[in-house]
Enzyme design. Structure first.
Site, short mmCIF file in Angstrom:
data_model
loop_
_atom_site.label_atom_id
_atom_site.label_comp_id
_atom_site.label_asym_id
_atom_site.label_seq_id
_atom_site.Cartn_x
_atom_site.Cartn_y
_atom_site.Cartn_z
N CYS A 184 0.92 -1.14 -0.02
CA CYS A 184 -0.05 -0.09 -0.03
C CYS A 184 0.86 1.32 -0.11
O CYS A 184 0.35 2.32 -0.26
CB CYS A 184 -0.68 0.10 1.22
SG CYS A 184 -1.43 -1.60 1.54
N HIS A 324 -4.76 7.68 4.65
CA HIS A 324 -4.72 6.34 4.08
C HIS A 324 -5.98 5.68 4.27
O HIS A 324 -6.53 5.11 3.36
CB HIS A 324 -3.64 5.42 5.20
CG HIS A 324 -3.33 4.01 4.39
ND1 HIS A 324 -3.02 4.02 3.16
CD2 HIS A 324 -3.45 2.99 5.12
CE1 HIS A 324 -2.90 2.65 2.87
NE2 HIS A 324 -3.27 2.09 4.13
N GLU A 335 -4.31 5.67 12.40
CA GLU A 335 -4.04 6.90 11.89
C GLU A 335 -4.56 8.19 12.61
O GLU A 335 -3.94 9.14 12.65
CB GLU A 335 -4.75 6.71 10.46
CG GLU A 335 -4.22 7.86 9.44
CD GLU A 335 -4.41 7.65 7.95
OE1 GLU A 335 -5.30 6.73 7.75
OE2 GLU A 335 -4.06 8.39 7.33
N LYS A 356 -10.40 6.59 -0.47
CA LYS A 356 -10.93 5.13 -0.48
C LYS A 356 -12.24 4.88 -0.22
O LYS A 356 -12.82 3.72 -0.56
CB LYS A 356 -9.85 4.23 0.49
CG LYS A 356 -8.56 4.34 0.20
CD LYS A 356 -7.77 3.27 0.91
CE LYS A 356 -6.25 3.47 0.66
NZ LYS A 356 -5.52 4.69 0.99
N HIS A 361 -9.66 0.48 -2.23
CA HIS A 361 -8.15 0.52 -1.97
C HIS A 361 -7.31 -0.11 -3.17
O HIS A 361 -7.49 -1.07 -3.46
CB HIS A 361 -7.73 -0.10 -0.73
CG HIS A 361 -6.54 0.00 -0.21
ND1 HIS A 361 -5.33 0.73 -0.73
CD2 HIS A 361 -6.00 -0.51 1.07
CE1 HIS A 361 -4.31 0.47 0.14
NE2 HIS A 361 -4.66 -0.22 1.11
N PHE A 420 0.79 -2.71 4.11
CA PHE A 420 0.67 -3.92 4.54
C PHE A 420 1.90 -4.81 4.64
O PHE A 420 2.42 -4.91 3.61
CB PHE A 420 -0.20 -5.01 3.41
CG PHE A 420 -1.13 -5.85 4.28
CD1 PHE A 420 -2.19 -5.50 4.87
CD2 PHE A 420 -1.08 -7.17 3.96
CE1 PHE A 420 -3.32 -6.28 5.43
CE2 PHE A 420 -1.82 -7.95 4.65
CZ PHE A 420 -2.91 -7.86 5.10
#
Lengths: 436, 338
Positions: A184, A324, A335, A356, A361, A420
């Site tokens: 990511c 994110h 976050e 997103k 994503h 990830f």
């Protein structure tokens, strides 16, 4: 001192300001930046029931798919570069419209940095492999190779460097080619690597971005097996709900984003339009767990602080954060915690929103797409919303620009990407207005 | 490069051993690591040989690390832990230790799908997607998807070593391997890291790797990898770390000739065009094509060769070059520590 060698890296450069002179993208909401941005400003979702294959029986059967009929025409090299190359070519065509590379006579000074992961086995390829497997899972390689349905190029397009290098070939770019594969965080890291190439004088122009044709059988199955995808949703459009209490996993999206990066003075001299500035970049490792962020958001905080410091700014200068914001149980409150640690009490005054929520994503492409949307938002004076904000989560209590876009001038923004696997990356971006 | 980058530790694993001096000695004696392929039936590939680090199949069911890393990920983990320990980096701030990895091809482990797919056969030799999604897919291990991700090994190393600095993963050929070394050196040169672990590992020898190798027309595949530790010379001296060698400069290019990359590397190293350079790690081709692990392994073996004693008054310099599957080239110039 030796003569400067064309194409030489490490040629050295004073603090070079790096600007964006071309931007292009394709997402589930549209085949270009303008269409995508307009749709997102209206709060529309690109998430639908999967069309690419029948996922009935899986706990999740939705995704943010691209309509391949809207894409640039196929190219023979797509056979080896796969869908990733086609997505890159499509996005790049838009970016190159304002920043053509024709004027760069020394092609060794054109670099390419792309985030992605290569292709994954398709259902027919798996079926072909299974046909040559015994009950103990041993593969008869000779039988497989002799099978007329076996596609030799499948071994090439799975390699993550194939699409970026073929892309460089099509651009006639002869400088460094950097295929970044950090899940990511890959798209953001690719832009960050591009920034470093230009600052260090190792290239005159960088084509940076990311592409991810994720709605393939293997990737989709993989994330479903892992339990990372949303399992309960009122509708496909309502499934991706970052920071909302009812979030329960992310939605896979596909897409690509490409930016043309070059030094400010060069762009001005050439009279190219400037869409914004890459002010700073930070990256870090969580060093905690492969599948979960550090609970105190240490790596995220480090990357965000590095990006701000690299831009020679302070947290007080930041007007907006492109989150994110994955819509998973762990990412969103973590976050949020990261923002509070970086900004202190001021975190409540800095709007933060997640693209997103509307385009899913896009993993390796996410950083590039979201970086472009952030720059476009500053150019238009619009903060895109986080849609599907219905139920407050007490751990997610910042201003997520809920449900409706906000028209407000802003000139400095962060764009977060937390991978990830534990890689974190953050860009600090500036509006073109600041350069006036 | 603004400074000479000190190399303060190296660890390497190849099919000829797990110690750089031992491997160097065996290469100098002309020993080849190439041999018949074991572990799967490679009879369909004419004359296929490889330099494998073969292990008996491991039971991965209950060990997440074995599940997600794959054999070459585990090899990378092992050499990096060894190099980190040898350099004694534990006292450095963990946020200032970076990791730059070139990861050999991570092929989706299709064989892991096979059990589920075989269960979902439609009575003939095809797979029923409906049967697969209706339940057969649940036989797939939940950690299976992680083994498809190229960045997971680097994330696992950060966990194992508790390092939090730059964590960059490049893929997946020999030039990526050289670029990882170069990016690690630059992170020191630019002051972003106090120490950088520069690593590269090959892909595993598999039917897919053999097919890829055959399509590219390249040599026999090998398995192996190495990790080196880079620091500024000043920092290494300050903490009393032994210096094995120096990185002087390097470059990567796409298209053109290897000579252009070499010229750019010479420039980066501040060397005149005529400056004499030896070829790094002679004989290393006997280890097979290590792909993304080539540059790091060859650098470790060059240092091992030099450690046997200097031949003259001046330190030796070597050129480490790389050519990718796709037209890329890279060059790195290193110097002996005397």
């Amino acid at each position: 001192m030796p003569e400067r060698i064309p194409g030489a890296e490490g040629a050295g450069a004073a603090a070079t300001r790096v600007v964006v002179t071309g931007m292009g993208m394709v997402t589930s909401l549209g085949p270009d930046l303008a269409t995508t941005f307009d749709a997102m400003q209206a709060g529309r979702s690109g998430v639908r029931t999967l069309q690419r294959f029948d996922a009935t029986g899986l706990p999740c059967d939705i995704g943010a798919e691209i309509d391949v009929d809207t894409l640039i025409a196929p190219h023979p090299l797509d056979e080896e570069g796969g869908s990733e190359l086609r997505l890159l070519r499509h996005a790049a065509a838009q970016a190159l419209a304002t920043a053509p590379l024709d004027g760069f006579a020394d092609r060794t000074r054109i670099a390419v940095a792309i985030g992605g992961h290569g292709s994954t086995p398709t259902v027919p390829e798996i079926v072909t492999t299974v046909r040559h497997s015994d009950e103990n899972r041993a593969v008869d390689a000779a039988g497989l190779a002799a099978d007329p349905e076996f596609r030799p190029a499948s071994f090439i397009d799975r390699s993550p460097d194939t699409a970026p290098t073929l892309f460089a070939h099509l651009l006639d770019a002869r400088g460094p080619v950097i295929p970044v594969v950090s899940a990511c965080a890959a798209g953001t890291q690719a832009i960050g690597e591009g920034l470093r190439l230009l600052r260090e004088g190792r290239a005159d122009v960088v084509v940076a971005g990311g592409a991810e044709p994720l709605l393939s059988f293997s990737y989709y199955l993989g994330f479903a097996v892992l339990g990372a995808l949303t399992r309960r949703y009122p509708s496909p459009e309502g499934a991706s709900r970052p920071f909302d209490r009812r979030r329960n996993g992310f939605v896979i999206g596909e897409g690509a984003g490409v930016l043309i990066l070059e030094p400010l003075e060069q762009a001005r001299a050439a009279g190219r339009p400037i869409f914004g500035e890459i002010l700073g970049y930070g990256d870090s490792a969580d060093g905690y767990q492969i599948t979960a962020m550090h609970p105190e958001a240490n790596g995220a905080v480090q990357a965000m602080r590095m990006a701000i410091e690299d831009a020679d700014l302070s947290p007080d200068d930041v007007d907006y954060i492109n989150a994110h914001g994955t819509s998973t149980g762990i990412n969103d409150p973590t976050e949020t915690k990261a923002c509070k640690r970086v900004f202190g009490e001021r975190a409540y005054q800095v709007p933060i929103s997640s693209n997103k929520s509307m385009i899913g994503h896009t993993i390796g492409a996410a950083g590039a797409i979201e970086g472009i949307l952030t720059l476009e938002g500053m150019r238009r004076g619009v903060m895109l919303p986080t849609i599907n904000q219905e139920a407050k989560d007490r751990k997610c209590d910042l201003d997520y620009v809920p449900n409706e876009a906000r028209e407000t001038a802003h000139s400095i923004a962060l764009s977060n990407s937390f991978g990830f696997g534990g890689q974190n990356a953050c860009l600090c971006l500036g509006s073109a207005d600041r350069l006036a | 490069m603004g400074m000479r980058i000190a190399i303060t530790a190296a660890a390497v694993r190849t099919a000829l051993g797990e110690d750089a001096n031992e491997i160097r000695g065996r290469l100098d004696a002309g020993e080849s690591a190439l041999g018949p392929i074991v572990g799967f039936d490679a009879s369909g590939f004419d004359g296929a040989q490889a330099a494998q680090i073969w292990r008996e199949p491991e039971t991965a069911e209950d060990d997440p690390a074995l599940r997600i890393l794959g054999p070459h990920g585990r090899l990378l983990d092992a050499v990096t832990i060894e190099a980190h320990g040898a350099a004694g980096l534990e006292a450095l701030p963990r946020e200032r230790v970076g990791l730059f990895v070139a990861m050999g091809m991570v092929d989706a482990p299709v064989d892991d799908l096979a059990t589920a797919a075989l269960t979902a056969r439609d009575g003939g030799d095809a797979m029923s997607l409906r049967s697969f999604f209706a339940g057969a897919y649940r036989q797939i291990h939940p950690l299976w998807p992680l083994s498809m991700l190229n960045n997971v090994a680097a994330g696992q190393i950060a966990i194992d070593l508790d390092i939090r600095g730059d964590n960059v993963v490049l893929a997946s050929d020999a030039v990526a391997g050289l670029r990882a070394l170069l990016e690690a050196a630059r992170s020191i040169d630019e002051g972003r890291c106090d120490a950088a672990l520069a690593a590269g590992v090959s892909g595993r020898v598999s039917p897919a790797a053999l097919a890829r190798q055959a399509l590219h027309g390249s040599g026999h595949p090998g398995e192996g990898g190495a990790t080196l530790v880079f620091e500024s010379e000043t920092a290494a001296h300050a903490r009393g770390a032994p210096i094995l060698g120096y990185v002087l400069g390097g470059a990567t290019t796409f298209g053109g000739t290897p000579e252009r990359a070499t010229a750019a590397a010479r420039h980066d190293a501040g060397l005149e065009a005529g400056a004499e350079l030896e070829r790094a790690a002679r004989g290393a081709r006997l280890l097979g094509d290590l792909g993304a692990g080539t540059a790091a392994s060859r650098l470790a073996l060059t240092l091992a060769g030099w450690s046997r004693g200097s031949e003259g008054a001046l330190p030796r310099r070597a050129l480490l070059s790389a050519t990718g599957d796709d037209g890329g080239h890279g060059a790195l110039i290193v110097e002996e520590a005397v």
